[in-house]
Design a protein around this motif. Structure first.
Motif, mmCIF file in Angstrom:
data_model
loop_
_atom_site.group_PDB
_atom_site.id
_atom_site.type_symbol
_atom_site.label_atom_id
_atom_site.label_comp_id
_atom_site.label_asym_id
_atom_site.label_seq_id
_atom_site.Cartn_x
_atom_site.Cartn_y
_atom_site.Cartn_z
ATOM 1 N N UNK A 135 13.528 62.660 -77.616
ATOM 2 C CA UNK A 135 14.114 63.294 -78.780
ATOM 3 C C UNK A 135 15.400 64.015 -78.445
ATOM 4 N N UNK A 136 16.044 64.645 -79.431
ATOM 5 C CA UNK A 136 17.363 65.257 -79.219
ATOM 6 C C UNK A 136 17.357 66.609 -78.524
ATOM 7 N N UNK A 137 16.223 67.306 -78.529
ATOM 8 C CA UNK A 137 16.194 68.633 -77.910
ATOM 9 C C UNK A 137 16.301 68.502 -76.392
ATOM 10 N N UNK A 138 17.133 69.331 -75.784
ATOM 11 C CA UNK A 138 17.328 69.268 -74.348
ATOM 12 C C UNK A 138 18.165 68.092 -73.893
ATOM 13 N N UNK A 139 18.831 67.423 -74.812
ATOM 14 C CA UNK A 139 19.601 66.217 -74.495
ATOM 15 C C UNK A 139 21.095 66.500 -74.601
ATOM 16 N N UNK A 140 21.872 65.922 -73.696
ATOM 17 C CA UNK A 140 23.313 66.179 -73.662
ATOM 18 C C UNK A 140 24.011 65.771 -74.953
ATOM 19 N N UNK A 141 23.591 64.639 -75.527
ATOM 20 C CA UNK A 141 24.254 64.098 -76.703
ATOM 21 C C UNK A 141 23.267 63.174 -77.417
ATOM 22 N N UNK A 142 23.245 63.192 -78.756
ATOM 23 C CA UNK A 142 22.314 62.312 -79.496
ATOM 24 C C UNK A 142 22.444 60.836 -79.137
ATOM 25 N N UNK A 143 23.597 60.425 -78.598
ATOM 26 C CA UNK A 143 23.774 59.003 -78.270
ATOM 27 C C UNK A 143 22.829 58.548 -77.162
ATOM 28 N N UNK A 144 22.273 59.500 -76.396
ATOM 29 C CA UNK A 144 21.353 59.139 -75.319
ATOM 30 C C UNK A 144 19.900 59.071 -75.789
ATOM 31 N N UNK A 145 19.634 59.471 -77.016
ATOM 32 C CA UNK A 145 18.252 59.487 -77.521
ATOM 33 C C UNK A 145 17.820 58.073 -77.877
ATOM 34 N N UNK A 146 16.726 57.635 -77.279
ATOM 35 C CA UNK A 146 16.207 56.284 -77.549
ATOM 36 C C UNK A 146 14.967 56.306 -78.428
ATOM 37 N N UNK A 147 14.379 57.485 -78.641
ATOM 38 C CA UNK A 147 13.171 57.589 -79.475
ATOM 39 C C UNK A 147 13.530 57.322 -80.921
ATOM 40 N N UNK A 148 12.797 56.438 -81.585
ATOM 41 C CA UNK A 148 13.033 56.115 -83.002
ATOM 42 C C UNK A 148 12.082 56.905 -83.896
#
Length: 460
Positions: free
Chosen positions: A447-460
């Motif tokens: 998910x997006x929390x703790x992630x550098x940028x939403x573009x790296x989120x693979x969870x749908x």
């Protein structure tokens, strides 16, 4: 019970769960310190992840700081605990207690900051400090120390700073930051341990000029207008290991199914924490309670909600300040653990040569983690060994590279400021080995929390 959607997302079904072996011991006590990075343990309790694994867990707040945590794990009063990443290594080597402890998983990445009081900041500003710059070096502190030494001559009084424990990430981060500007921590300063919640009051009382600690004890000072957070440990080392879940090695051997059940519950809590910022807000409500961190929600939000408060009134975006599951934050890398051994040598805490590879393979358990990860759908990196300081989200403030295959050289040849008690030659004699390092890609599967940028989120 988990919501059905989350069950699907984690790859867990009621049928699959029923096939797992029952835990041998179900009534457990897990110790923690009042810091935001105890969140995986709190969430595993409050969201029912422990209960789902058939466990009756008392999550106990430790009032005696990290020494209290360690003592009670070694004595068996705590079955598991929230622990500094270096603590199980040090205990196994006999320099922080004397017991074979193991790090079962990493609880989080990042989460600390170095906060200084207004008085020393005013002095540093005379020597070029810009507290709004990112990242801030310790160059202005070095210049102030040099001027202070010149003025006081033989009567020089070292500056006092606080950290939470001698083998803590905080101690090593504070020293790393200072030494990068030529400061000799053991000569130019005095660095003392304090329980994390007492840091703000010790700074206000004038016992220390500043400290390195986890949240919310940096935001406390900043919100009071008593100081500023100059640099975070994410600034010092992007996505560095911070806390681990530890237990006695003999407990893990005696109760393997209990251990795996606890690990499954905690990993699911970590994934839940990084699934959404809404989940983080819910977590803040739990953490604020008096039996957990006991801090105002607005203070906890300064770091847990994707921002960080360096200076009063200015919230800076920092989505990776607390990372619990994304980018393999749960995984206990051997190479991460070995870095702490290098710091124990660099700063004179270890007085005999040891095989660093053999040591870390006794303490960190990526092998056990890999078995559990498959049961909860947690993605594994390509290897438990990697280099640090080489990727976009894997950098040190000074540009140095940590390669475990050059561990001895890293201690003695990489840095100008060191204080070892074992010679390079002695250490080389017992560290004649090589490991296969593989670099993981930056990923955010949960998910997006703790992630550098939403573009790296693979969870749908």
């Amino acid at each position: 019970m988990l919501k059905q959607a989350l069950k699907v997302g984690l790859g867990i079904s009621i049928v699959a769960s029923s096939l797992l072996a029952a835990p041998e011991k179900t009534k457990l006590k897990i110790g923690f310190i009042a810091l935001t990075d105890c969140a995986p343990l709190v969430i595993a309790k409050e969201k029912g992840f422990f209960e789902e694994e058939g466990l009756d867990v008392h999550v106990a707040k430790e009032g005696g700081g990290w020494p209290g945590i360690q003592q009670k794990v070694i004595s068996g009063e705590y079955d598991f605990s929230h622990a500094l990443a270096g603590m199980p290594i040090a205990a196994t080597l006999g320099i922080n207690g004397d017991a074979h402890l193991q790090a079962l998983l990493s609880l989080d990445f990042n989460g600390n900051a170095i906060t200084y009081g207004n008085n020393i900041i005013s002095e540093m500003e005379k020597y070029g400090l810009d507290k709004t710059a990112r990242p801030v070096s310790a160059d202005s502190l070095k210049k102030y120390i040099d001027a202070k030494k010149a003025a006081e001559d033989n009567n020089y009084q070292p500056l006092n700073f606080g950290m939470v424990h001698p083998v803590s990430t905080h101690n090593y981060e504070l020293r790393y930051w200072m030494a990068g500007s030529g400061i000799k921590p053991d000569e130019d300063t005095t660095i003392k341990p304090f329980p994390p919640p007492t840091m703000p009051q010790n700074l206000i009382a004038g016992n220390i000029e500043g400290y390195c600690v986890g949240e919310p004890w940096n935001s406390r000072i900043v919100l009071k207008g008593q100081g500023s957070a100059l640099v975070t440990n994410y600034d010092i080392w992007n996505n560095n290991p911070e806390k681990v879940l530890q237990a006695r090695a003999d407990f893990v051997e005696k109760y393997p199914e209990t251990t795996k059940a606890v690990m499954r519950a905690v990993i699911k809590a970590q994934m839940w924490l990084d699934e959404s910022w809404e989940n983080r807000e819910e977590a803040i409500k739990y953490l604020a309670q008096k039996n957990y961190v006991k801090a105002p929600k607005n203070v906890l939000q300064k770091s847990m909600s994707g921002t960080f408060l360096y200076n009063k009134g200015v919230d800076s975006a920092n989505p990776m300040f607390n990372t619990f599951a994304n980018y393999y934050a749960s995984y206990p890398f051997y190479s991460h653990g070995m870095w702490f051994i290098t710091q124990m040598y660099r700063w004179g805490q270890l007085e005999k040569p040891v095989d660093m590879k053999a040591t870390i393979e006794k303490v960190y358990r990526p092998d056990l983690f890999s078995d559990v990860a498959k049961e909860v759908g947690y993605t594994l990196p390509p290897s438990p060994w990697k280099k640090d300081g080489v990727d976009e989200y894997n950098k040190f403030i000074d540009g140095k590279v940590w390669d475990p295959n050059k561990a001895v050289e890293y201690i003695y040849d990489t840095f100008a400021v060191t204080n070892p008690k074992v010679s390079k030659e002695e250490l080389l004699k017992v560290n004649n080995w090589k490991v296969d390092t593989k670099q993981p890609s930056y990923v955010c599967p949960y998910g997006p929390a703790g992630c550098a940028d939403p573009k790296y989120v693979t969870k749908k």
